[in-house]
Write a protein that holds these residues in place. Structure first.
Motif, PDB file in Angstrom:
ATOM      1  N   LEU A  30       0.840  -1.192   0.000  1.00  0.00           N
ATOM      2  CA  LEU A  30       0.000   0.000   0.000  1.00  0.00           C
ATOM      3  C   LEU A  30       0.875   1.243   0.000  1.00  0.00           C
ATOM      4  O   LEU A  30       1.832   1.350   0.787  1.00  0.00           O
ATOM      5  N   GLY A  31       0.571   2.166  -0.885  1.00  0.00           N
ATOM      6  CA  GLY A  31       1.329   3.402  -0.982  1.00  0.00           C
ATOM      7  C   GLY A  31       0.998   4.355   0.140  1.00  0.00           C
ATOM      8  O   GLY A  31       0.290   5.359  -0.065  1.00  0.00           O
ATOM      9  N   LEU A  32       1.519   4.070   1.330  1.00  0.00           N
ATOM     10  CA  LEU A  32       1.266   4.892   2.512  1.00  0.00           C
ATOM     11  C   LEU A  32       2.549   5.050   3.318  1.00  0.00           C
ATOM     12  O   LEU A  32       3.434   4.177   3.265  1.00  0.00           O
ATOM     13  N   PRO A  33       2.672   6.127   4.081  1.00  0.00           N
ATOM     14  CA  PRO A  33       3.855   6.282   4.941  1.00  0.00           C
ATOM     15  C   PRO A  33       3.874   5.223   6.034  1.00  0.00           C
ATOM     16  O   PRO A  33       2.838   4.689   6.422  1.00  0.00           O
ATOM     17  N   LEU A  34       5.047   4.928   6.541  1.00  0.00           N
ATOM     18  CA  LEU A  34       5.196   3.874   7.538  1.00  0.00           C
ATOM     19  C   LEU A  34       4.445   4.187   8.831  1.00  0.00           C
ATOM     20  O   LEU A  34       4.112   3.268   9.586  1.00  0.00           O
ATOM     21  N   ASP A  35       4.199   5.467   9.107  1.00  0.00           N
ATOM     22  CA  ASP A  35       3.485   5.850  10.326  1.00  0.00           C
ATOM     23  C   ASP A  35       2.012   6.155  10.062  1.00  0.00           C
ATOM     24  O   ASP A  35       1.361   6.840  10.851  1.00  0.00           O
ATOM     25  N   ALA A  36       1.476   5.628   8.953  1.00  0.00           N
ATOM     26  CA  ALA A  36       0.066   5.859   8.620  1.00  0.00           C
ATOM     27  C   ALA A  36      -0.825   5.322   9.734  1.00  0.00           C
ATOM     28  O   ALA A  36      -0.582   4.235  10.265  1.00  0.00           O
ATOM     29  N   PRO A  37      -1.870   6.053  10.112  1.00  0.00           N
ATOM     30  CA  PRO A  37      -2.780   5.584  11.167  1.00  0.00           C
ATOM     31  C   PRO A  37      -3.608   4.400  10.691  1.00  0.00           C
ATOM     32  O   PRO A  37      -3.807   4.202   9.489  1.00  0.00           O
ATOM     33  N   PRO A  38      -4.098   3.588  11.622  1.00  0.00           N
ATOM     34  CA  PRO A  38      -4.862   2.393  11.263  1.00  0.00           C
ATOM     35  C   PRO A  38      -6.047   2.656  10.341  1.00  0.00           C
ATOM     36  O   PRO A  38      -6.311   1.861   9.434  1.00  0.00           O
ATOM     37  N   ASP A  39      -6.765   3.774  10.545  1.00  0.00           N
ATOM     38  CA  ASP A  39      -7.939   4.033   9.697  1.00  0.00           C
ATOM     39  C   ASP A  39      -7.549   4.279   8.248  1.00  0.00           C
ATOM     40  O   ASP A  39      -8.284   3.915   7.326  1.00  0.00           O
ATOM     41  N   LYS A  40      -6.383   4.869   8.018  1.00  0.00           N
ATOM     42  CA  LYS A  40      -5.916   5.102   6.647  1.00  0.00           C
ATOM     43  C   LYS A  40      -5.511   3.780   5.990  1.00  0.00           C
ATOM     44  O   LYS A  40      -5.779   3.555   4.802  1.00  0.00           O
ATOM     45  N   ILE A  41      -4.861   2.927   6.752  1.00  0.00           N
ATOM     46  CA  ILE A  41      -4.449   1.623   6.221  1.00  0.00           C
ATOM     47  C   ILE A  41      -5.683   0.794   5.890  1.00  0.00           C
ATOM     48  O   ILE A  41      -5.768   0.170   4.827  1.00  0.00           O
ATOM     49  N   ARG A  42      -6.657   0.796   6.802  1.00  0.00           N
ATOM     50  CA  ARG A  42      -7.890   0.043   6.573  1.00  0.00           C
ATOM     51  C   ARG A  42      -8.621   0.553   5.341  1.00  0.00           C
ATOM     52  O   ARG A  42      -9.118  -0.233   4.519  1.00  0.00           O
ATOM     53  N   ALA A  43      -8.700   1.864   5.185  1.00  0.00           N
ATOM     54  CA  ALA A  43      -9.397   2.445   4.038  1.00  0.00           C
ATOM     55  C   ALA A  43      -8.718   2.071   2.723  1.00  0.00           C
ATOM     56  O   ALA A  43      -9.384   1.768   1.732  1.00  0.00           O
ATOM     57  N   ALA A  44      -7.388   2.080   2.704  1.00  0.00           N
ATOM     58  CA  ALA A  44      -6.655   1.724   1.486  1.00  0.00           C
ATOM     59  C   ALA A  44      -6.852   0.247   1.141  1.00  0.00           C
ATOM     60  O   ALA A  44      -7.046  -0.105  -0.029  1.00  0.00           O
ATOM     61  N   ALA A  45      -6.815  -0.612   2.158  1.00  0.00           N
ATOM     62  CA  ALA A  45      -7.035  -2.039   1.921  1.00  0.00           C
ATOM     63  C   ALA A  45      -8.462  -2.295   1.456  1.00  0.00           C
ATOM     64  O   ALA A  45      -8.695  -3.116   0.554  1.00  0.00           O
ATOM     65  N   HIS A  46      -9.404  -1.595   2.045  1.00  0.00           N
ATOM     66  CA  HIS A  46     -10.807  -1.750   1.655  1.00  0.00           C
ATOM     67  C   HIS A  46     -11.022  -1.326   0.210  1.00  0.00           C
ATOM     68  O   HIS A  46     -11.721  -2.023  -0.554  1.00  0.00           O
ATOM     69  N   LYS A  47     -10.421  -0.227  -0.202  1.00  0.00           N
ATOM     70  CA  LYS A  47     -10.541   0.246  -1.586  1.00  0.00           C
ATOM     71  C   LYS A  47      -9.997  -0.805  -2.556  1.00  0.00           C
ATOM     72  O   LYS A  47     -10.598  -1.090  -3.596  1.00  0.00           O
ATOM     73  N   TRP A  48      -8.870  -1.416  -2.197  1.00  0.00           N
ATOM     74  CA  TRP A  48      -8.278  -2.443  -3.051  1.00  0.00           C
ATOM     75  C   TRP A  48      -9.177  -3.671  -3.125  1.00  0.00           C
ATOM     76  O   TRP A  48      -9.393  -4.229  -4.201  1.00  0.00           O
ATOM     77  N   LEU A  49      -9.718  -4.103  -1.983  1.00  0.00           N
ATOM     78  CA  LEU A  49     -10.580  -5.275  -1.961  1.00  0.00           C
ATOM     79  C   LEU A  49     -11.854  -5.060  -2.780  1.00  0.00           C
ATOM     80  O   LEU A  49     -12.319  -5.976  -3.462  1.00  0.00           O
ATOM     81  N   LEU A  50     -12.417  -3.861  -2.729  1.00  0.00           N
ATOM     82  CA  LEU A  50     -13.608  -3.578  -3.530  1.00  0.00           C
ATOM     83  C   LEU A  50     -13.312  -3.729  -5.017  1.00  0.00           C
ATOM     84  O   LEU A  50     -14.122  -4.293  -5.771  1.00  0.00           O
ATOM     85  N   ALA A  51     -12.159  -3.220  -5.433  1.00  0.00           N
ATOM     86  CA  ALA A  51     -11.780  -3.340  -6.844  1.00  0.00           C
ATOM     87  C   ALA A  51     -11.594  -4.804  -7.233  1.00  0.00           C
ATOM     88  O   ALA A  51     -12.028  -5.241  -8.313  1.00  0.00           O
ATOM     89  N   GLN A  52     -10.951  -5.582  -6.345  1.00  0.00           N
ATOM     90  CA  GLN A  52     -10.756  -7.005  -6.628  1.00  0.00           C
ATOM     91  C   GLN A  52     -12.095  -7.735  -6.684  1.00  0.00           C
ATOM     92  O   GLN A  52     -12.304  -8.626  -7.523  1.00  0.00           O
ATOM     93  N   ALA A  53     -13.010  -7.375  -5.783  1.00  0.00           N
ATOM     94  CA  ALA A  53     -14.315  -8.036  -5.729  1.00  0.00           C
ATOM     95  C   ALA A  53     -15.087  -7.834  -7.027  1.00  0.00           C
ATOM     96  O   ALA A  53     -15.700  -8.776  -7.544  1.00  0.00           O
ATOM     97  N   ARG A  54     -15.090  -6.636  -7.551  1.00  0.00           N
ATOM     98  CA  ARG A  54     -15.831  -6.361  -8.792  1.00  0.00           C
ATOM     99  C   ARG A  54     -15.309  -7.217  -9.936  1.00  0.00           C
ATOM    100  O   ARG A  54     -16.085  -7.791 -10.708  1.00  0.00           O
TER     101      ARG A  54
END
Length: 283
Positions: free
Chosen positions: A157-181
């Motif tokens: 995920l293209g995020l800084p190493l100190d990214a907060p959990p909600d940002k990491i979760r949102a990025a993973a969720h966005k990726w999973l939605l794309a994969q699901a479609r």
């Protein structure tokens, strides 16, 4: 599949129930409670009364309500008993004891579900893992990267190493939605010709209590959380919903249709019901 000529809303069939029910409720003509004892086996954080049910002590939240009968709700926190204002406590106690077996069973099931959910909780940090097609996927934060990239068993995920959990979760969720479609559309296209049906639209669902649904117009809704399960289970849900385009019920003909494509569907159906998926709080 042609839609009906009437402009009334086309009926939708909710095909599969997901296991994330927050509580199991039951209405009764009478309900339960008991005397104050020590050291309960099950204790609601707002407990005001206790009941000895066999060899199990249950502390539960009790409240009076404007209602005609007693209500029992068993959830993640424990048992809640609601009783009419006119019913004496002795009647409440008797009803709790009468329903003691059901109460203890449901409390045990709720406790087990909670333990399973804790075991599958995702840690949204660099190096954390999430289940993808029943396999662990390692989260790797890459500050120099844009977007998300699957590299073997690693989700970059293209995020800084100190990214907060909600940002990491949102990025993973966005990726999973794309994969699901992409994945769901591919599986729908694979099985639709075998069933001689035509789906018209795919929508992703985040419902807590349904894995999918089908509409007589050919519209299919599938829960993106299915991506946590293995492919065979996903295929069962896809075939299940496509089969509803031929039979909008759960008749013998419907199950024969499912079985014509997946003869081993009963085992897959049981597996789907037994699996616990991670909880995505804000998704």
């Amino acid at each position: 599949m042609n839609s009906k000529k009437k402009k009334a809303k086309a009926p939708t069939h909710a095909a599969l129930a997901a296991p994330e029910l927050a509580a199991d409720a039951m209405q009764l003509d009478s309900a339960a409670t008991g005397q104050v004892l020590a050291s309960p086996h099950f204790a609601h954080p707002l407990a005001t009364r206790q009941a000895q049910l066999g060899n199990v002590l249950v502390a539960y939240a009790f409240k009076r309500a404007k209602r005609r009968s007693i209500g029992f709700v068993v959830g993640a926190q424990g048992l809640v008993v609601s009783a009419p204002r006119w019913l004496p406590l002795a009647g409440v106690d008797a009803a709790v004891r009468d329903k003691g077996g059901w109460i203890v069973q449901k409390l045990g099931e709720a406790q087990e579900r909670q333990a399973q959910q804790q075991a599958t909780r995702i840690s949204w940090v660099n190096g954390g893992t999430l289940p993808y097609l029943a396999q662990p996927l390692v989260i790797d934060l890459v500050p120099t990267q844009r977007g998300a990239l699957l590299n073997g068993a690693v989700l970059q995920l293209g995020l800084p190493l100190d990214a907060p959990p909600d940002k990491i979760r949102a990025a993973a969720h966005k990726w999973l939605l794309a994969q699901a479609r992409v994945l769901f559309a591919e599986r729908l296209n694979h099985f639709a010709p075998q069933l001689d049906v035509q789906w018209t639209r795919l929508a992703l669902s985040s419902a807590a209590t349904r894995w999918g649904s089908a509409n007589v117009t050919g519209a299919i809704r599938l829960n993106w959380r299915l991506l946590h399960h293995r492919m065979e289970v996903i295929d069962y849900v896809v075939v299940h919903e496509l089969s509803h385009l031929r039979h909008m019920d759960h008749s013998a003909r419907f199950w024969d249709t499912v079985g014509s494509i997946l003869p081993g569907y009963p085992a897959l159906r049981a597996e789907l019901r037994s699996l616990t998926v991670p909880k995505w709080e804000d998704c």
